[in-house]
Write a protein that holds these residues in place. Structure first.
Motif, short mmCIF file in Angstrom:
data_model
loop_
_atom_site.label_atom_id
_atom_site.label_comp_id
_atom_site.label_asym_id
_atom_site.label_seq_id
_atom_site.Cartn_x
_atom_site.Cartn_y
_atom_site.Cartn_z
N UNK A 157 0.82 -1.17 0.16
CA UNK A 157 -0.37 -0.08 -0.26
C UNK A 157 0.66 1.35 -0.09
N UNK A 158 0.19 2.59 -0.80
CA UNK A 158 1.19 3.39 -0.77
C UNK A 158 1.25 4.44 0.69
N UNK A 159 1.99 4.60 0.95
CA UNK A 159 2.36 5.96 1.34
C UNK A 159 1.05 7.16 1.55
N UNK A 160 1.34 7.61 0.47
CA UNK A 160 0.78 8.67 -0.14
C UNK A 160 -1.09 8.09 0.26
N UNK A 161 -1.47 6.91 0.36
CA UNK A 161 -2.75 6.74 -0.02
C UNK A 161 -3.18 6.65 1.90
N UNK A 162 -2.47 7.14 2.41
CA UNK A 162 -2.48 7.26 3.96
C UNK A 162 -3.09 8.95 3.84
N UNK A 163 -2.41 9.42 3.43
CA UNK A 163 -2.53 11.01 2.78
C UNK A 163 -3.52 11.43 3.06
N UNK A 164 -4.02 10.52 1.38
CA UNK A 164 -5.32 11.14 1.07
C UNK A 164 -6.36 10.64 1.36
N UNK A 165 -5.93 9.39 1.92
CA UNK A 165 -7.40 8.88 2.66
C UNK A 165 -7.91 9.83 3.87
N UNK A 225 -14.72 3.73 -6.61
CA UNK A 225 -13.61 4.41 -7.38
C UNK A 225 -13.44 5.16 -8.53
N UNK A 226 -14.44 4.69 -9.21
CA UNK A 226 -14.60 5.56 -10.51
C UNK A 226 -14.69 7.31 -9.73
N UNK A 227 -15.72 7.61 -9.18
CA UNK A 227 -16.34 8.80 -9.00
C UNK A 227 -14.99 9.26 -8.72
N UNK A 231 5.84 11.75 -12.97
CA UNK A 231 6.29 10.47 -13.66
C UNK A 231 6.10 9.58 -12.32
N UNK A 232 4.86 9.78 -12.76
CA UNK A 232 3.76 9.02 -12.25
C UNK A 232 3.31 8.20 -12.89
N UNK A 233 3.34 6.44 -12.53
CA UNK A 233 2.65 5.27 -13.41
C UNK A 233 1.17 5.50 -12.92
N UNK A 234 0.34 4.68 -13.45
CA UNK A 234 -1.19 4.49 -13.20
C UNK A 234 -1.09 2.88 -12.67
N UNK A 235 0.19 1.95 -12.92
CA UNK A 235 0.64 1.73 -11.01
C UNK A 235 0.52 2.57 -10.21
N UNK A 236 1.01 3.13 -9.86
CA UNK A 236 1.38 4.02 -8.86
C UNK A 236 0.03 4.70 -8.66
N UNK A 237 -0.62 4.69 -9.73
CA UNK A 237 -2.18 6.35 -9.16
C UNK A 237 -2.81 4.14 -8.44
N UNK A 238 -2.77 3.59 -9.42
CA UNK A 238 -3.58 2.70 -8.65
C UNK A 238 -3.79 2.24 -7.50
N UNK A 239 -2.06 1.71 -6.93
CA UNK A 239 -1.31 0.95 -6.01
C UNK A 239 -2.36 2.66 -4.77
N UNK A 240 -2.15 3.86 -5.07
CA UNK A 240 -2.95 5.05 -3.88
C UNK A 240 -4.34 4.41 -3.85
N UNK A 241 -5.56 3.90 -4.98
CA UNK A 241 -6.92 4.09 -5.20
C UNK A 241 -7.07 2.30 -4.55
N UNK A 242 -6.32 1.71 -4.35
CA UNK A 242 -6.33 -0.18 -3.16
C UNK A 242 -6.04 -0.05 -2.35
#
Length: 398
Positions: free
Chosen positions: A1-9, A285-287, A303-314
C-alpha cells in the motif's frame, strides 16, 4: 500500500473513505446475525443435545394422515423391539384445571427424556410416579411456589357424550417447579408420568385408558437409543416401518424461527457484503478518480505511472474496508451480546455472553470482506479513468 494513500484517505474528502459507513453497517449486520445464530446453537448444543438429545429419536403422529403409523400401544411395542432402542416414552397432551386454589388451567404433557426442565425448586425424580406432577413456578398470575411438596386436587375434563362432559378430580403431589420462561411446549405446562397423562387424554376422549391407547394412541413419543452411532440406523428402520421418525439432534439443529432466520441471514449477509463491497468499490473508485482526475494527471506528468495511481486507490480501498470491517465486527458483536437476554427468553434456553460471540469464520468474513470486495471493485472501476491521456486532461483542467 502506498504511503500517499494514507494521506489522501485522511485529507481528501473525495477519497474512498466515503464507502466506509455503508460497509460498516453491512459488516455489523452480518456479525450480529452470526452472533445470534452462534448463541442459539451454543445453547442448543449445551442444554438440549448435551443432556441426551444426541441419543434420542422423536416420533410424531399426524392426525388424518393415513401414511403415518399411529402411535398406539401395539405400535410402540414394535418400536421397543427395534434393535438399538432402550426406552420409549409416549406423550399424551390434555389439560389440568385448578380445583380448590387459584384460577389457572395448565396444558399437560408427559415428562419425556427430551424435556430438560430448568428446575428452580424441588427435585426431579428419576421417573415421575403416577401421583406426581411438575409445574411452572407461576402460571396465569398464580404463584405456585407455596404448593411445592403438597398434594393438590386438580380438575380435568371427562367426556360423557358428544359435545358434553363433566369435571373429574385427580390428586397429585407437586415434586418440583421449573422456570416459567422455559416454554418448549408452550406457556403454563404441567408435566406428568406417562400413565397419568394417558388417563387425562383418555378421559377427554370419553374412552377407557386401554381403549384410548390401543386405538387413538399418543401424539408423539421420544425414543432413547443406546448409543449415538445407532441413531441413524434406528431412524431408517422406524421410517421403513411407517413411523414419522427424526433424530432430535437434526430437528434441534435446524430450529425454525429466530435461530433459522439468523442462520439464513448470515449466509445471505456474506453474499451481500461481498457483492456490496465490490459494487461500492467499482462505483466509488470511478467517481473518486473522476473527481480527482486533474490531480492524477499532474502526478502522471511528474512521473507517476498508472500502477502508482492504482496503488493509491487500492490503499484507500484497503483502509476503508479494514476500518469498516473492524467497526462493523465490534458493533455487531456488541449488539449480539446485548440480544443474548431476549434471545434466551425466546428460545427458553440460557444463552451466556460467550455463546453470543460470533464464530471465528464469520467474524473473519466480516473483517476481511469489506476490504477485499472494495479493492476488487476499485481495480475495475478505476480502469477507464486512469487510461486517459494526462496531458490532455491537465490542459482541460488548467
Amino acid at each position: 500500500m502506498s504511503l500517499w494513500s494514507l494521506h489522501t484517505w485522511k485529507r481528501d474528502r473525495r477519497s474512498l473513505r466515503r464507502a466506509l459507513p455503508t460497509l460498516a453497517v453491512m459488516a455489523a449486520l452480518l456479525t450480529t446475525a452470526a452472533g445470534v445464530a452462534a448463541g442459539a446453537a451454543g445453547a442448543v448444543e449445551r442444554d438440549v443435545l448435551g443432556s441426551g438429545g444426541l441419543t434420542q429419536v422423536e416420533l410424531s403422529s399426524f392426525e388424518g394422515d393415513g401414511s403415518v403409523r399411529p402411535l398406539t400401544d401395539s405400535a410402540l411395542r414394535d418400536v421397543e423391539q427395534t434393535p438399538g432402542v432402550r426406552r420409549v416414552v409416549a406423550d399424551y397432551p390434555a389439560t389440568l384445571y385448578a380445583q380448590d386454589e387459584g384460577t389457572y388451567d395448565l396444558t399437560s404433557h408427559t415428562l419425556t427424556p427430551g424435556d430438560d426442565l430448568p428446575v428452580t425448586n424441588g427435585a426431579l425424580p428419576a421417573e415421575l410416579g403416577r401421583d406426581q406432577v411438575v409445574l411452572p413456578a407461576s402460571a396465569q398470575g398464580t404463584d405456585l411456589a407455596p404448593l411445592l411438596g403438597r398434594t393438590v386436587a386438580f380438575g380435568y375434563t371427562k367426556a360423557t357424550g358428544v359435545g358434553s362432559g363433566t369435571t373429574a378430580v385427580v390428586r397429585l403431589t407437586i415434586v418440583a417447579l421449573y422456570d416459567p420462561s422455559w416454554q418448549a411446549d408452550g406457556p403454563g405446562v404441567a408435566y406428568l408420568s406417562e400413565d397419568t397423562a394417558a388417563l387425562l387424554s383418555a378421559a377427554r376422549a370419553g374412552q377407557s385408558v386401554d381403549a384410548f391407547r390401543g386405538k387413538e394412541g399418543a401424539q408423539s413419543a421420544v425414543v432413547v437409543v443406546g448409543h449415538q452411532g445407532q441413531v441413524a440406523g434406528v431412524v431408517r428402520s422406524l421410517q421403513a416401518d411407517g413411523f414419522s421418525a427424526s433424530a432430535v439432534s437434526d430437528r434441534v439443529r435446524n430450529l425454525p424461527g429466530l435461530f433459522g432466520a439468523a442462520d439464513l441471514a448470515m449466509r445471505i449477509g456474506v453474499l451481500v457484503l461481498a457483492l456490496g463491497a465490490f459494487w461500492l468499490g467499482a462505483i466509488r473508485a470511478a467517481d473518486s478518480a473522476r473527481a480527482r482526475i486533474g490531480q492524477f494527471a499532474i502526478l502522471r506528468i511528474l512521473g507517476s505511472g498508472r500502477a502508482e495511481l492504482r496503488r493509491i486507490l487500492l490503499g484507500e480501498a484497503v483502509l476503508s474496508g479494514g476500518v469498516a470491517g473492524t467497526v462493523g465486527a465490534v458493533v455487531g458483536t456488541g449488539v449480539s451480546v446485548v440480544l443474548a437476554g431476549p434471545l434466551s427468553d425466546v428460545l427458553g434456553l440460557p444463552i451466556t455472553v460467550p455463546d453470543a460471540l460470533p464464530r471465528p469464520g464469520w467474524a473473519i468474513a466480516a473483517l476481511l470482506l469489506p476490504g477485499v470486495g472494495l479493492a476488487a471493485g476499485t481495480l475495475l472501476g478505476s480502469r477507464e479513468v486512469l487510461r486517459r491521456d494526462p496531458y490532455l486532461t491537465a490542459r482541460a483542467h488548467s
